[in-house]
Design a protein around this motif. Structure first.
Motif, PDB file in Angstrom:
ATOM      1  N   PHE A 110       0.822  -1.208   0.000  1.00  0.00           N
ATOM      2  CA  PHE A 110       0.000   0.000   0.000  1.00  0.00           C
ATOM      3  C   PHE A 110       0.856   1.258   0.000  1.00  0.00           C
ATOM      4  N   THR A 111       0.214   2.337  -0.443  1.00  0.00           N
ATOM      5  CA  THR A 111       0.766   3.646  -0.140  1.00  0.00           C
ATOM      6  C   THR A 111      -0.084   4.232   0.967  1.00  0.00           C
ATOM      7  N   VAL A 112       0.525   4.596   2.055  1.00  0.00           N
ATOM      8  CA  VAL A 112      -0.203   5.164   3.193  1.00  0.00           C
ATOM      9  C   VAL A 112       0.298   6.583   3.368  1.00  0.00           C
ATOM     10  N   ARG A 113      -0.626   7.542   3.330  1.00  0.00           N
ATOM     11  CA  ARG A 113      -0.126   8.919   3.362  1.00  0.00           C
ATOM     12  C   ARG A 113      -1.013   9.842   4.188  1.00  0.00           C
ATOM     13  N   ASN A 114      -0.381  10.940   4.625  1.00  0.00           N
ATOM     14  CA  ASN A 114      -1.117  12.056   5.189  1.00  0.00           C
ATOM     15  C   ASN A 114      -1.705  11.770   6.577  1.00  0.00           C
ATOM     16  N   THR A 115      -0.864  11.541   7.553  1.00  0.00           N
ATOM     17  CA  THR A 115      -1.341  11.399   8.935  1.00  0.00           C
ATOM     18  C   THR A 115      -1.580  12.784   9.532  1.00  0.00           C
ATOM     19  N   GLY A 116      -2.062  12.790  10.763  1.00  0.00           N
ATOM     20  CA  GLY A 116      -2.119  14.042  11.497  1.00  0.00           C
ATOM     21  C   GLY A 116      -0.718  14.468  11.900  1.00  0.00           C
ATOM     22  N   ILE A 117      -0.616  15.652  12.556  1.00  0.00           N
ATOM     23  CA  ILE A 117       0.711  16.091  12.994  1.00  0.00           C
ATOM     24  C   ILE A 117       0.724  16.277  14.500  1.00  0.00           C
ATOM     25  N   ASP A 118      -0.113  15.513  15.193  1.00  0.00           N
ATOM     26  CA  ASP A 118      -0.211  15.670  16.630  1.00  0.00           C
ATOM     27  C   ASP A 118       0.865  14.849  17.329  1.00  0.00           C
ATOM     28  N   LEU A 119       1.899  15.520  17.798  1.00  0.00           N
ATOM     29  CA  LEU A 119       3.032  14.808  18.384  1.00  0.00           C
ATOM     30  C   LEU A 119       2.638  14.164  19.719  1.00  0.00           C
ATOM     31  N   ASP A 120       1.686  14.758  20.432  1.00  0.00           N
ATOM     32  CA  ASP A 120       1.223  14.181  21.706  1.00  0.00           C
ATOM     33  C   ASP A 120       0.578  12.821  21.489  1.00  0.00           C
ATOM     34  N   LYS A 121      -0.230  12.721  20.423  1.00  0.00           N
ATOM     35  CA  LYS A 121      -0.936  11.468  20.168  1.00  0.00           C
ATOM     36  C   LYS A 121      -0.093  10.532  19.313  1.00  0.00           C
ATOM     37  N   ALA A 137       6.723  -3.863   1.855  1.00  0.00           N
ATOM     38  CA  ALA A 137       6.673  -3.145   0.586  1.00  0.00           C
ATOM     39  C   ALA A 137       5.614  -2.052   0.542  1.00  0.00           C
ATOM     40  N   ASN A 138       5.426  -1.369   1.634  1.00  0.00           N
ATOM     41  CA  ASN A 138       4.523  -0.227   1.619  1.00  0.00           C
ATOM     42  C   ASN A 138       5.311   1.057   1.420  1.00  0.00           C
ATOM     43  N   THR A 139       4.607   2.070   0.904  1.00  0.00           N
ATOM     44  CA  THR A 139       5.218   3.380   0.776  1.00  0.00           C
ATOM     45  C   THR A 139       4.482   4.335   1.696  1.00  0.00           C
ATOM     46  N   LEU A 140       5.231   4.918   2.619  1.00  0.00           N
ATOM     47  CA  LEU A 140       4.622   5.824   3.582  1.00  0.00           C
ATOM     48  C   LEU A 140       5.080   7.234   3.273  1.00  0.00           C
ATOM     49  N   ASP A 141       4.127   8.117   3.098  1.00  0.00           N
ATOM     50  CA  ASP A 141       4.475   9.441   2.633  1.00  0.00           C
ATOM     51  C   ASP A 141       3.752  10.495   3.464  1.00  0.00           C
ATOM     52  N   ASP A 142       4.455  11.573   3.734  1.00  0.00           N
ATOM     53  CA  ASP A 142       3.814  12.685   4.431  1.00  0.00           C
ATOM     54  C   ASP A 142       3.189  12.235   5.749  1.00  0.00           C
ATOM     55  N   ILE A 143       3.987  11.587   6.576  1.00  0.00           N
ATOM     56  CA  ILE A 143       3.476  11.009   7.801  1.00  0.00           C
ATOM     57  C   ILE A 143       4.267  11.536   8.991  1.00  0.00           C
ATOM     58  N   LEU A 144       3.662  11.522  10.171  1.00  0.00           N
ATOM     59  CA  LEU A 144       4.393  11.952  11.369  1.00  0.00           C
ATOM     60  C   LEU A 144       5.238  10.778  11.877  1.00  0.00           C
ATOM     61  N   PHE A 145       4.594   9.789  12.489  1.00  0.00           N
ATOM     62  CA  PHE A 145       5.288   8.539  12.771  1.00  0.00           C
ATOM     63  C   PHE A 145       5.046   7.617  11.574  1.00  0.00           C
ATOM     64  N   GLY A 146       6.028   6.789  11.276  1.00  0.00           N
ATOM     65  CA  GLY A 146       5.856   5.889  10.137  1.00  0.00           C
ATOM     66  C   GLY A 146       5.269   4.574  10.600  1.00  0.00           C
ATOM     67  N   ILE A 147       6.145   3.623  10.924  1.00  0.00           N
ATOM     68  CA  ILE A 147       5.706   2.314  11.394  1.00  0.00           C
ATOM     69  C   ILE A 147       6.002   2.244  12.883  1.00  0.00           C
ATOM     70  N   ASP A 148       4.965   2.105  13.674  1.00  0.00           N
ATOM     71  CA  ASP A 148       5.109   2.143  15.127  1.00  0.00           C
ATOM     72  C   ASP A 148       4.675   0.795  15.691  1.00  0.00           C
TER      73      ASP A 148
END
Lengths: 471, 294
Positions: A110-121, A137-148
């Motif tokens: 998958f391409t997973v993109r555009n999370t929130g930018i809330d560092l607290d959460k 094989a995922n593409t993560l774009d424009d994300i705050l945390f990537g794989i947690d």
């Protein structure tokens, strides 16, 4: 309240329509689906992938076709969710995007993109809270945390591309974070523009063939034991690999390039134990290797062998507390300071040679008359200027100036003010240990040739002009 | 020096009235030719080029062949070489220019032609500047070619920056040399003074500043500001800044400079260097046209 009910109702009807519509359409006409990604799903509580997941039996393979899916997923049963074609899950700039709460889940392609930018959460593209996940094989774009990964042991994170948001470094999230994830494999991922890739309390992790660039920490270990770090490349981060309070670490065959900044290290070790750093290429960092209180217990000497440590501001920086390291069979090439001690102190509790083998030092001035590959004179490092720099870092301002040379000359000429040797290598090697080659140097060759020729022509032209006005 | 009157013939017998620009160009061309014909010029060029080549060879022989690069010994060595050789070359060239002409009675002769003192000074300045640039370009260009030939890592952009900035440094030192030359009564005194100034700038001020930094516990801001007084430091900082994009290799003071001023450093260094080029030259021109004996 009433309006909200109406809206929910409308959305529900719309969602129903969206679900039934294609089914009816598919029966009546047979035209091919459009090639371009189409908008799917509504903004209701369950998007299209969400419904497919809801309807899937545990253990099923759910294949998702190409398209843009604006939804947030929770995977709470063991399924294999696989993208066929360019399936994009868009978080719309809020919250987490994919949450995996069941064991044995696979998320692939998958391409997973555009999370929130809330560092607290800690808004994450993919959050896993169950064991044995496969994130592949995922593409993560424009994300705050990537794989947690939180308490997700025996997982596999392979072949993902993780790109952070263009935020100030302090406002970014971790591209990859493992929290209590023993025996996890992290392989072939690329992480850039994030904060850290970090392992917390995770034992037996293998980190292999990843690339990390333009982050803060390329790879950071906290209280993580028996970790193997092989064949990774960390470049242009603040720090390449940093071990803290970790035991039993193998760092082998990595490339640590141009990790700079106020505390830029290729490899940093803080109170690490039983570690081995071998066959790494460590080039152009502020400090190639930074050693603070490692090895911690002296149960086993810290091992540094067959590394090429070149063109760093300092090859090694030892804090005065560091003892029990064995630096043998490395290439130390043209580091501005090959080995330095931060502040005052000596390195006598560390060894720079063993048996008949020392290191290759590019600044060794002796010779090898008996041709045994080992210099006939001891290599001792005691340059007065380096000594001054170690004690007063602001004097680095005078690097590369004739005054620096003058100070070093005085240091050599007058033994009275010569500092004690920082370390001694009794058997310095005359030739470098197998040097790895770095690609990409050829490209500048033509340019250098051309610019050199241009300069020479300009100079010659001027001189000809001068000589040519003879009448 | 019989060629001189012939060279000046165009000025004297020009059909159009002699203009300032044409006068300066004529003097400059003569000065360039004279410089190229002297042994000193070739000696300096040869020394500069061969030392540069030695630096390149030594650094390439280390491990350069493996294609590892950074602000390696090559660039550092060349910076060092420029810092030593170029100021010496420019200061002595400038110092002997007016003074030796005066000593040989040439000054009176030339100034009998329709040419002002300022024009003469500027013409000589441009000519000698051209000669110095030729020397620098030949030296650094040869290094660049040899290093590319050997497959050693070198950045063409770095080499071009280095040549350009070395030229600016040469011009600043040439200005200072002219000032010395205008002030000194004899050419031997002028050259002696020039060498003393060179020693002071290359070693004296930095060593004093180093001692001061240790003894007075100077803050990094003051240390940085004080070091900018020395044009040699300005050259070094500027070339590092241009080639490396960050001065963090120079420790706290460098880090402070990069963090605080960023790209504005180009302006700061440019202003310092510009002041060092302009101020002594203007002063020299004023003194030369007001009172200087022939």
């Amino acid at each position: 309240m009433a309006t909200r009910l109406v809206i929910t109702g409308v959305i529900g009807v719309a969602a129903l329509g969206a679900l039934i519509g294609p089914a009816i359409g598919a029966g009546s006409s047979d035209h091919a689906p459009p090639a371009a990604p189409i908008e799917r799903g509504a903004s209701g509580p369950l998007g299209e992938i969400g419904r497919r997941l809801r309807d899937a039996a545990p253990g099923a393979v759910v294949e998702i076709p190409a398209g843009v899916y604006r939804e947030h997923l929770r995977i709470d049963k063991p399924v294999r969710l696989i993208a066929v074609g360019a399936a994009i899950i868009d978080g719309g700039g809020s919250g987490d995007i994919v949450e995996i709460t069941a064991p044995d889940v696979t998320l692939k392609g998958f391409t997973v993109r555009n999370t929130g930018i809330d560092l607290d959460k800690e808004n994450a593209a993919i959050r896993v809270t169950a064991p044995r996940a496969t994130i592949e094989a995922n593409t993560l774009d424009d994300i705050l945390f990537g794989i947690d990964l939180r308490e997700a042991p025996d997982s596999r994170v392979t072949g993902n591309r993780i790109g952070g948001k263009p935020l100030d470094i302090a406002r970014r999230g971790d591209g990859l974070r493992l929290w209590r994830c023993d025996r996890t494999l992290v392989e072939g991922n690329t992480i850039h523009s994030g904060r850290d890739a970090i392992l917390w309390y995770s034992t037996g992790v293998v980190v292999r063939d990843n690339r990390g660039h333009d982050c803060r920490y390329g790879l950071h270990l906290m209280f993580s034991d028996e970790v193997t770090i092989i064949g990774n490349e960390f470049s242009r981060n603040s720090v390449g690999i940093y071990l803290m309070y970790s035991t039993g670490i193998e760092i082998v065959g990595n490339r640590l390039l141009r990790n700079r900044g106020p505390s830029g290290y290729g490899v940093g070790l803080k109170e690490a134990d039983r570690f081995s750093v071998r066959d790494n290429l460590i080039v152009g960092n502020r400090a190639g290797v930074y050693i603070d209180g490692s090895p911690f217990t002296e149960a086993r000497p810290g091992e540094f062998s067959a590394n090429t440590i070149a063109y760093n501001d300092a090859g090694f920086i030892f804090l005065p507390s560091a003892r029990g390291n064995e630096v043998v069979g490395n290439n130390l090439i043209d580091n501005i300071a090959q080995v330095s001690v931060s502040g005052r102190g000596s390195l006598e509790a560390n060894r720079f040679w063993k048996g008949e083998r020392g290191n290759f030092w590019s600044d060794y001035t002796g010779y090898d008359q008996d041709h045994d590959g080992v210099g006939d004179f001891v290599h001792e490092s005691y340059t007065l200027f380096e000594n001054l720099m170690d004690r007063r870092p602001s004097l680095r301002l005078f690097l590369f100036s004739p005054a620096q040379q003058a100070v070093e000359f005085v240091g050599r000429a007058l033994p009275a003010i010569r500092p004690e040797p920082l370390f001694t290598d009794e058997v310095p090697l005359m030739r470098p240990v197998a040097l790895p080659a770095l690609a990409g140097a050829r490209a500048t060759r033509v340019g250098s040739l051309l610019s050199g020729a241009a300069l020479v022509l300009a100079g010659a032209g001027l001189i000809a002009l001068g000589g040519g006005v003879r009448r | 020096m019989t060629a001189l009157p012939i060279a000046l013939v165009p000025v004297v017998s020009a059909r159009r009235a002699p203009s300032t620009a044409r006068n300066i160009a004529t003097v400059a061309r003569r000065e360039l030719r004279d410089a190229v014909r002297t042994r000193w010029f070739w000696l300096y060029t040869l020394a500069f080029a061969s030392l540069g080549l030695a630096v390149s060879f030594v650094s390439a022989a280390g491990a350069g062949g493996a294609g590892l690069s950074g602000f390696g010994r090559t660039t550092a060595g060349l910076t060092n070489l420029v810092l030593l050789v170029v100021p010496l070359m420019a200061l002595t060239a400038g110092a002997s220019s007016i003074a030796s002409d005066r000593e040989r009675g040439m000054l009176a002769y030339i100034l009998a032609q329709p040419i002002t003192r300022t024009e003469l000074l500027l013409g000589k300045y441009v000519g000698l500047g051209g000669a110095l640039f030729g020397c620098i370009a030949l030296g650094i260009g040869a290094c660049s070619i040899i290093m590319a030939w050997m497959g050693a890592p070198s950045s063409p952009v770095a080499m071009l920056w280095m040549s350009g900035l070395a030229l600016l440094l040469a011009l600043a030192m040439l200005s200072l040399g002219f000032l010395i030359s205008v002030l000194a009564r004899r050419s031997s005194v002028a050259v002696g003074t020039a060498i003393f100034v060179w020693l002071t700038l290359a070693f004296g001020t930095d060593l004093a500043l180093m001692g001061g930094a240790i003894a007075l516990r100077l803050r990094v801001q003051s240390l940085l500001a004080l070091s900018l007084v020395n044009p040699l430091q300005v050259f070094k900082l500027w070339s590092l800044h241009a080639i490396e994009a960050s001065l963090d290799v120079l420790g706290p003071a460098g880090l402070y400079a990069t963090e605080e001023y960023g790209r504005g450093l180009h302006l700061i260094f440019g202003a310092c260097m510009g002041a060092w080029i302009a101020a002594p030259l203007v002063l020299a021109a004023l003194l030369f046209s007001r009172r200087s004996p022939l």
